[in-house]
Design a protein around this motif. Structure first.
Motif, mmCIF file in Angstrom:
data_model
loop_
_atom_site.group_PDB
_atom_site.id
_atom_site.type_symbol
_atom_site.label_atom_id
_atom_site.label_comp_id
_atom_site.label_asym_id
_atom_site.label_seq_id
_atom_site.Cartn_x
_atom_site.Cartn_y
_atom_site.Cartn_z
ATOM 1 N N SER A 217 6.980 -12.382 -33.946
ATOM 2 C CA SER A 217 6.747 -11.305 -32.987
ATOM 3 C C SER A 217 7.383 -10.009 -33.465
ATOM 4 O O SER A 217 8.283 -9.998 -34.311
ATOM 5 C CB SER A 217 7.302 -11.674 -31.606
ATOM 6 O OG SER A 217 8.678 -11.977 -31.699
ATOM 7 N N LEU A 218 6.881 -8.894 -32.924
ATOM 8 C CA LEU A 218 7.475 -7.576 -33.091
ATOM 9 C C LEU A 218 8.111 -7.176 -31.767
ATOM 10 O O LEU A 218 7.487 -7.315 -30.703
ATOM 11 C CB LEU A 218 6.418 -6.542 -33.477
ATOM 12 C CG LEU A 218 5.903 -6.553 -34.921
ATOM 13 C CD1 LEU A 218 4.875 -5.446 -35.101
ATOM 14 C CD2 LEU A 218 7.046 -6.359 -35.902
ATOM 15 N N VAL A 219 9.342 -6.667 -31.807
ATOM 16 C CA VAL A 219 10.067 -6.340 -30.574
ATOM 17 C C VAL A 219 10.648 -4.941 -30.682
ATOM 18 O O VAL A 219 10.839 -4.396 -31.775
ATOM 19 C CB VAL A 219 11.202 -7.351 -30.304
ATOM 20 C CG1 VAL A 219 10.655 -8.758 -30.175
ATOM 21 C CG2 VAL A 219 12.261 -7.293 -31.398
ATOM 22 N N ALA B 37 5.293 -7.427 -28.617
ATOM 23 C CA ALA B 37 3.842 -7.380 -28.834
ATOM 24 C C ALA B 37 3.223 -8.708 -28.420
ATOM 25 O O ALA B 37 3.465 -9.740 -29.051
ATOM 26 C CB ALA B 37 3.534 -7.085 -30.293
ATOM 27 N N GLY B 38 2.440 -8.689 -27.348
ATOM 28 C CA GLY B 38 1.836 -9.907 -26.827
ATOM 29 C C GLY B 38 0.329 -9.864 -26.867
ATOM 30 O O GLY B 38 -0.289 -8.792 -26.965
ATOM 31 N N ARG C 104 -1.880 -6.926 -40.023
ATOM 32 C CA ARG C 104 -2.439 -7.136 -38.687
ATOM 33 C C ARG C 104 -1.496 -7.983 -37.840
ATOM 34 O O ARG C 104 -0.705 -8.780 -38.351
ATOM 35 C CB ARG C 104 -3.789 -7.856 -38.767
ATOM 36 C CG ARG C 104 -4.822 -7.219 -39.657
ATOM 37 C CD ARG C 104 -5.405 -5.968 -39.050
ATOM 38 N NE ARG C 104 -6.335 -6.282 -37.960
ATOM 39 C CZ ARG C 104 -6.901 -5.367 -37.178
ATOM 40 N NH1 ARG C 104 -6.608 -4.088 -37.345
ATOM 41 N NH2 ARG C 104 -7.738 -5.722 -36.232
ATOM 42 N N LEU C 105 -1.601 -7.799 -36.529
ATOM 43 C CA LEU C 105 -0.993 -8.701 -35.557
ATOM 44 C C LEU C 105 -2.086 -9.651 -35.084
ATOM 45 O O LEU C 105 -3.184 -9.214 -34.728
ATOM 46 C CB LEU C 105 -0.427 -7.925 -34.362
ATOM 47 C CG LEU C 105 0.775 -7.012 -34.630
ATOM 48 C CD1 LEU C 105 1.091 -6.186 -33.384
ATOM 49 C CD2 LEU C 105 1.982 -7.817 -35.041
ATOM 50 N N ARG C 106 -1.785 -10.944 -35.075
ATOM 51 C CA ARG C 106 -2.830 -11.926 -34.788
ATOM 52 C C ARG C 106 -2.313 -12.970 -33.804
ATOM 53 O O ARG C 106 -1.174 -13.430 -33.910
ATOM 54 C CB ARG C 106 -3.280 -12.601 -36.083
ATOM 55 C CG ARG C 106 -4.339 -13.668 -35.914
ATOM 56 C CD ARG C 106 -4.746 -14.226 -37.266
ATOM 57 N NE ARG C 106 -5.466 -13.249 -38.071
ATOM 58 C CZ ARG C 106 -5.720 -13.398 -39.368
ATOM 59 N NH1 ARG C 106 -5.269 -14.456 -40.015
ATOM 60 N NH2 ARG C 106 -6.397 -12.476 -40.031
ATOM 61 N N PRO D 253 1.307 -1.320 -34.589
ATOM 62 C CA PRO D 253 1.659 0.019 -34.101
ATOM 63 C C PRO D 253 2.789 0.633 -34.922
ATOM 64 O O PRO D 253 3.685 -0.071 -35.401
ATOM 65 C CB PRO D 253 2.087 -0.234 -32.653
ATOM 66 C CG PRO D 253 2.451 -1.674 -32.583
ATOM 67 C CD PRO D 253 1.591 -2.370 -33.595
ATOM 68 N N ALA D 254 2.759 1.955 -35.086
ATOM 69 C CA ALA D 254 3.788 2.641 -35.863
ATOM 70 C C ALA D 254 5.132 2.609 -35.159
ATOM 71 O O ALA D 254 6.181 2.594 -35.801
ATOM 72 C CB ALA D 254 3.360 4.082 -36.129
ATOM 73 N N ASP D 255 5.115 2.603 -33.817
ATOM 74 C CA ASP D 255 6.346 2.525 -33.043
ATOM 75 C C ASP D 255 6.043 1.875 -31.703
ATOM 76 O O ASP D 255 4.900 1.477 -31.427
ATOM 77 C CB ASP D 255 6.983 3.912 -32.855
ATOM 78 C CG ASP D 255 5.966 4.956 -32.425
ATOM 79 O OD1 ASP D 255 5.035 4.590 -31.665
ATOM 80 O OD2 ASP D 255 6.059 6.119 -32.843
#
Length: 725
Positions: A428-430, A438-439, A455-457, A468-470
């Protein structure tokens, strides 16, 4: 002969449909052939199941055309399909069509062009009229054959055309012969001398005779189970009987094919979803006709017709991949045990870490229990040690002790394998500023960052988006949380440059031939570091590996499913078994925050059977499988109330009608409560007697009917579920 027939078509129909034969419509059908029938406002391909023995006064529609001269599915295979449809509570038409190769689910005919000799052709041959050598050879072949000969066997097209033009041969169409090539040379690899345990296992199966008996071959990793298989296969092939070998994963079939081809004087017929449609059809027909003696396939091969069956083998019988998880929810191992009994042939279930179900059968005497307790090469089993990582300074999930061990083994010339059952770069990205994670917008799950593709998958529904950049909420920088195999690969490549690294997971091996190339690099020693997911435990042989590191044992130790401890023990011992299989001793290091976990402690202090015996006692106390028979009813809908209310009504009716004979647990949200925009609930049924469970499930089938209801509600039945998620 009946003029009315029961046929099935693919679709949500639990019964068959009755059609009559118009005698002017061609040959009479028999069970197992395809026919073309009117269905609703269109036409469909159907499979004939049986004649209607009692006259039905209801008006029926006619069979339009019989598509096959001979049955595609014999009576024994049809009986197995009927049993499977009833046992797993699935529409018979879908079960029958799933057993056919894809190209036979439509109207394609199994016909080829052929020639047969005329009386003028026979006379010309006797008179020596054909002047050209090729014409004489072709006409001689036609005259010697008892049936029309496929044109592919008769030389160039110009030669065949001249035979027809001269009136010596006439064209026709015949069912394509189900041929299978025979190798020109016998196997090039000599069989090794079996050790005492291997020989005892072979003799136990052989001395039991040719009838049905189920055997559990429980052999530690590297104990030579495949050599036992090969010895048994040679015996069956020599007696003119067929052998079916089923493995859980496509990735295992190339190894077995290569191994068997080097040893046996046969070309195995291969059946799995990775084949081209034509290849699969050719192999399937050769097996059904009996021209192929050895069959290797994945779970769908469980239903292939066998013309002269002699033995069935299920390798890695514990593997969850043998259970279909979508659509027709069958377990290939259990289907094959039923088929072996039906066909009256022995079946051997092999594993280093058998399922608790199979072990229980062996302990209670229903299965013969064959044990291989030592490695065939004489190598010692690897030592397994826990690394307590509480309070440790970790480097990308790796403890100082594990990093030192990796360096030590690499410098000593060994290969190192690291097991982490989580693909991608990070789970995950937090955002540490506001807590954003990121959900997936369609599932109750986080998006996994795949850095190589940017990519986020979502690993549940397939949704993906750019990174996303931020932070979308507060515009602060985002950071990763957790580790996947992609990140682990990068960290190791940077820390240990020059040693070569291979990653084995679904993303890294997706391309055609990539898996084989990766395994070859490992075998040649070009890759000294191997990183991977569950793929690593799938029975691969890596003789150069001296260290195995389990990066995050806690991920499996604390699984929510009641089968979690069993699966943890299986995964740990399977991946540990990759180490020390050759001359060099092996070492296994397991990172955990709970070194005192009872399952882990028992695995280190005792053996696998002791762990499983303790698990069986716990399951009995909790009234869970395999001490109870289980069925899982799942429901999902775009609105949570729709699915929950449906299952609440089902549960209430079952509790009223079944009483104390049936335990009804739920309904409760599924562990992943929302997937692909649909809310998921489930109802677990448990019974001491199998018939009690099935009566309850048939009651639900009868009262509810269609698997798709109003409000876009879908529901399903999973008999003997192995995954409650």
């Amino acid at each position: 002969m009946s003029s009315a027939w029961t046929v099935v078509v693919p679709g949500p129909f639990f019964g068959g449909f009755t059609y009559h034969l118009d005698r002017a419509g061609g040959p009479c059908p028999v069970p197992g052939v395809r026919v073309r029938v009117p269905f609703g406002q269109s036409e469909r391909v159907a499979v004939v199941i049986e004649p209607v023995r009692e006259k039905d006064e209801q008006e029926t529609r006619p069979i339009l055309e019989v598509l096959d001269e001979a049955p595609l599915l014999d009576e024994r295979t049809l009986a197995c399909l009927r049993w499977a449809a009833a046992y797993y509570h699935h529409p018979l038409g879908e079960v029958v069509f799933a057993a056919l190769p894809k190209v036979l689910r439509g109207e394609r005919r199994l016909e080829v062009e052929a020639l047969s000799p005329t009386s003028a052709g026979r006379a010309a041959l006797e008179e020596g009229a054909p002047r050209g050598e090729r014409q004489r050879e072709a006409l001689s072949a036609l005259a010697a054959a008892v049936a029309p000969v496929p044109v592919a066997r008769l030389g160039p097209a110009a030669v065949r055309r001249r035979l027809v033009e001269k009136g010596w041969a006439e064209p026709t169409r015949i069912t394509a012969p189900a041929e299978w090539p025979v190798p020109a040379e016998p196997g090039s690899e000599a069989a090794p001398t079996l050790n005492a345990e291997q020989q005892d296992a072979v003799e136990a199966v052989a001395s039991a005779g040719d009838g049905f008996r189920a055997w559990l071959l429980h052999g530690v990793t590297g104990s030579g189970k495949t050599e036992v298989y090969l010895a048994l296969i040679e015996r069956e092939l020599a007696a003119g009987r067929q052998v079916l070998v089923v493995v859980p994963e496509i990735s295992l079939t190339p190894q077995l094919i290569d191994r068997f081809a080097r040893r046996l004087a046969v070309r195995p017929a291969v059946l799995h979803s990775g084949l081209a449609d034509g290849e699969r059809l050719t192999a399937w027909r050769a097996v059904a006709a009996g021209t192929a003696g050895l069959v290797i396939g994945t779970r769908s091969a469980a239903f292939v017709p066998l013309a002269r069956p002699g033995l069935i083998i299920v390798d890695e019988e514990h593997d969850a991949a043998l259970k279909q998880q979508e659509g027709f929810l069958y377990h290939a191992r259990d289907v094959l045990v039923w088929r072996a009994r039906q066909l009256d042939v022995p079946i051997v279930l092999g594993s280093a870490t058998p399922s608790l179900e199979s072990l229980r059968h062996a302990w209670e005497g229903r299965y013969g229990h064959l044990r291989l307790t030592a490695r065939a090469s004489g190598a010692r089993m690897p030592a397994i040690h826990c690394l307590d990582v509480r309070g440790q300074t970790m480097v990308a999930g790796l403890s100082p002790a594990l990093l030192r061990a990796i360096e030590r083994h690499l410098l000593a010339g060994g290969q190192v394998m690291l097991y982490l059952n989580r693909r991608g770069y990070a789970p995950s990205l937090v955002c540490h500023a506001c807590g954003y994670v990121a959900g997936c917008p369609h599932c109750d799950a986080f998006l996994t960052w795949h850095r190589q593709i940017g990519r986020l998958r979502c690993h549940h529904c397939g949704f993906e988006q750019g990174v996303p950049a931020d932070c979308p909420s507060c515009q602060a920088p985002l950071s990763v949380r957790g580790m996947g195999t992609e990140q682990l690969e990068d960290v190791l490549a940077a820390r240990f440059p020059g040693f070569g690294i291979v990653r084995l997971d679904r993303d890294a091996t997706a391309g055609k031939g990539v898996m084989a190339d990766s395994l070859a690099r490992i075998a040649r020693g070009e890759a000294r570091l191997v990183v991977g997911t569950q793929m690593l435990v799938k029975g691969h042989d890596f003789p150069g590996v001296t260290l195995v590191g389990v990066v995050n044992a806690d991920q499996a130790l604390f699984a929510s499913d009641f089968r979690g401890p069993e699966r943890f023990a299986q995964s740990l011992l399977q991946v540990a078994g990759r180490a020390g299989r050759a001359e060099r001793p092996g070492e296994v290091l397991v990172q955990t925050h709970d070194p005192d976990h009872p399952v882990l402690r028992r695995l280190l202090a005792e053996d696998y059977e002791a762990v499983m015996a303790a698990q069986l006692a716990e399951r009995e106390q909790a009234e869970l499988p395999p001490t109870r028979f289980a069925g899982l009813i799942r429901a999902d809908a775009p609105q949570a109330d729709t699915a929950r209310t449906f299952l609440e009504k089902v549960a209430e009716e079952l509790r009223e009608s079944s009483g104390e004979d049936l335990s009804v647990w739920g309904p409760v949200p599924a562990p992943l409560a929302r997937r692909a925009g649909r809310y998921r609930f489930q109802l677990l049924l448990l019974a001491r007697v199998r018939s009690t469970l099935h009566r309850a499930l048939w009651q639900v089938d009868d009262s509810v009917g269609s698997r798709r209801l109003g409000g876009r509600l879908r529901w399903s039945i999973d008999v003997d579920p192995i995954d409650l998620a």
